[in-house]
Design a protein around this motif. Structure first.
Motif, mmCIF file in Angstrom:
data_model
loop_
_atom_site.group_PDB
_atom_site.id
_atom_site.type_symbol
_atom_site.label_atom_id
_atom_site.label_comp_id
_atom_site.label_asym_id
_atom_site.label_seq_id
_atom_site.Cartn_x
_atom_site.Cartn_y
_atom_site.Cartn_z
ATOM 1 N N VAL A 117 0.826 -1.207 0.000
ATOM 2 C CA VAL A 117 0.000 0.000 0.000
ATOM 3 C C VAL A 117 0.861 1.258 0.000
ATOM 4 O O VAL A 117 0.569 2.229 -0.694
ATOM 5 C CB VAL A 117 -0.950 -0.010 1.223
ATOM 6 C CG1 VAL A 117 -1.681 1.308 1.350
ATOM 7 C CG2 VAL A 117 -1.929 -1.150 1.131
ATOM 8 N N TYR A 118 1.955 1.263 0.757
ATOM 9 C CA TYR A 118 2.760 2.479 0.842
ATOM 10 C C TYR A 118 3.497 2.798 -0.457
ATOM 11 O O TYR A 118 3.956 3.920 -0.651
ATOM 12 C CB TYR A 118 3.729 2.419 2.030
ATOM 13 C CG TYR A 118 4.899 1.485 1.873
ATOM 14 C CD1 TYR A 118 6.125 1.955 1.418
ATOM 15 C CD2 TYR A 118 4.793 0.139 2.207
ATOM 16 C CE1 TYR A 118 7.202 1.106 1.290
ATOM 17 C CE2 TYR A 118 5.867 -0.706 2.090
ATOM 18 C CZ TYR A 118 7.066 -0.218 1.640
ATOM 19 O OH TYR A 118 8.141 -1.054 1.521
ATOM 20 N N TRP B 107 0.799 4.945 -2.350
ATOM 21 C CA TRP B 107 0.114 5.906 -1.493
ATOM 22 C C TRP B 107 -0.004 7.254 -2.180
ATOM 23 O O TRP B 107 0.958 7.765 -2.728
ATOM 24 C CB TRP B 107 0.900 6.056 -0.191
ATOM 25 C CG TRP B 107 0.155 6.763 0.877
ATOM 26 C CD1 TRP B 107 0.283 8.070 1.226
ATOM 27 C CD2 TRP B 107 -0.833 6.214 1.734
ATOM 28 N NE1 TRP B 107 -0.565 8.364 2.251
ATOM 29 C CE2 TRP B 107 -1.262 7.230 2.586
ATOM 30 C CE3 TRP B 107 -1.396 4.959 1.869
ATOM 31 C CZ2 TRP B 107 -2.226 7.044 3.554
ATOM 32 C CZ3 TRP B 107 -2.350 4.764 2.834
ATOM 33 C CH2 TRP B 107 -2.759 5.799 3.657
ATOM 34 N N LYS B 108 -1.212 7.830 -2.152
ATOM 35 C CA LYS B 108 -1.428 9.090 -2.846
ATOM 36 C C LYS B 108 -1.292 10.304 -1.937
ATOM 37 O O LYS B 108 -1.300 11.423 -2.410
ATOM 38 C CB LYS B 108 -2.812 9.087 -3.486
ATOM 39 C CG LYS B 108 -2.919 8.107 -4.623
ATOM 40 C CD LYS B 108 -4.227 8.224 -5.327
ATOM 41 C CE LYS B 108 -4.285 7.229 -6.467
ATOM 42 N NZ LYS B 108 -5.532 7.275 -7.186
ATOM 43 N N GLY C 132 7.022 0.507 5.367
ATOM 44 C CA GLY C 132 5.676 1.005 5.619
ATOM 45 C C GLY C 132 5.215 0.912 7.057
ATOM 46 O O GLY C 132 4.091 1.285 7.367
ATOM 47 N N ILE D 6 5.128 5.722 9.612
ATOM 48 C CA ILE D 6 4.541 6.697 8.703
ATOM 49 C C ILE D 6 4.693 8.076 9.327
ATOM 50 O O ILE D 6 4.228 8.330 10.437
ATOM 51 C CB ILE D 6 3.070 6.353 8.399
ATOM 52 C CG1 ILE D 6 2.435 7.395 7.508
ATOM 53 C CG2 ILE D 6 2.265 6.154 9.651
ATOM 54 C CD1 ILE D 6 1.052 7.016 7.010
ATOM 55 N N ASP E 214 0.447 5.818 12.419
ATOM 56 C CA ASP E 214 -0.711 6.208 11.625
ATOM 57 C C ASP E 214 -1.713 6.913 12.541
ATOM 58 O O ASP E 214 -2.172 6.329 13.518
ATOM 59 C CB ASP E 214 -1.331 4.953 11.014
ATOM 60 C CG ASP E 214 -2.567 5.216 10.192
ATOM 61 O OD1 ASP E 214 -2.907 6.401 9.979
ATOM 62 O OD2 ASP E 214 -3.200 4.243 9.759
ATOM 63 N N PRO F 16 -8.646 5.107 4.384
ATOM 64 C CA PRO F 16 -8.162 4.788 3.031
ATOM 65 C C PRO F 16 -9.016 5.456 1.949
ATOM 66 O O PRO F 16 -10.217 5.627 2.099
ATOM 67 C CB PRO F 16 -8.294 3.270 2.946
ATOM 68 C CG PRO F 16 -8.494 2.791 4.325
ATOM 69 C CD PRO F 16 -9.050 3.920 5.112
ATOM 70 N N ASN G 53 -4.691 13.704 3.456
ATOM 71 C CA ASN G 53 -5.405 12.490 3.843
ATOM 72 C C ASN G 53 -6.607 12.862 4.689
ATOM 73 O O ASN G 53 -6.600 13.875 5.373
ATOM 74 C CB ASN G 53 -4.512 11.579 4.706
ATOM 75 C CG ASN G 53 -3.342 11.040 3.971
ATOM 76 O OD1 ASN G 53 -3.460 10.594 2.837
ATOM 77 N ND2 ASN G 53 -2.179 11.078 4.596
#
Length: 192
Positions: A5-6, A9-10, A19, A22, A87, A92, A159
């Motif tokens: 996922v990382y 990541w957007k 990952g 974070i 996190d 998500p 995010n």
């Protein structure tokens, strides 16, 4: 081969240890925070605590003050690292907007040949029933989700964060769901 996922990541977060850690995009501010914590402690230990070692030699009070200062400093640095490297409760993102609730807005139509075609638009809010109560949730255009209650989009990290409080420049991370849980657990152990 599946990507982690990382890797895709957007958001603007920085990842370390495959990952597991974070950080926010302004993690460099942690250096200033560390200096603001460590410089006064070093000055205290080298000047004040050293003089206290000779001031109370029979009871070892100077050593106790020095050890307590060092232990509290280590404790503060561990909490700073845990807060800045975890996190904060990031929700998500969706890859595509929800399709079932797209409504067409005729005021923002596009000219196609001879006629006008209305452009699709998602409703900004929608009513959801949770435990028998009606809750209004907002849509985030960037993350393409309907945000849960008390969730906001951080403009610095890019995010959506659950229980978003603020983006802390001293920690370099959003203060959200996980940070508030950590603080409540910490106060529980301190008070009991």
């Amino acid at each position: 081969m599946a990507r982690r996922v990382y890797h895709v990541w957007k958001g603007r977060n920085i990842f370390f240890c495959k990952g597991r850690l974070i950080f926010g995009p302004d993690a460099k501010s942690l250096i200033i925070t560390l200096l603001l914590i460590l410089v006064p402690v070093v000055i205290f230990c080298t000047n004040v605590a050293r003089n206290l070692l000779h001031e109370f030699p029979t009871y070892n009070t100077g050593y106790v003050i020095l050890v307590v200062t060092i232990l509290f400093t280590i404790y503060v640095l561990v909490l700073l690292f845990l807060t800045s490297a975890r996190d904060p409760g990031i929700v998500p993102r969706n890859l595509h907007p929800p399709e079932e609730e797209i409504c067409y807005d005729p005021s923002t139509s596009v000219d196609v040949g001879e006629g006008h075609t209305p452009t699709p638009r998602l409703p900004r809010t929608k009513e959801v029933t949770v435990n028998g109560f009606s809750v209004k949730v907002k849509y985030c255009d960037t993350c393409m989700i309907y945000r849960p209650p008390r969730c906001s989009h951080c403009s610095v990290c890019d995010n959506c964060v659950e229980r978003f409080d603020h983006h802390c420049p001293w920690v370099g991370q959003c203060i959200g769901l996980v940070c508030s849980i950590d603080c409540s657990i910490l106060f529980y152990f301190l008070l009991n």
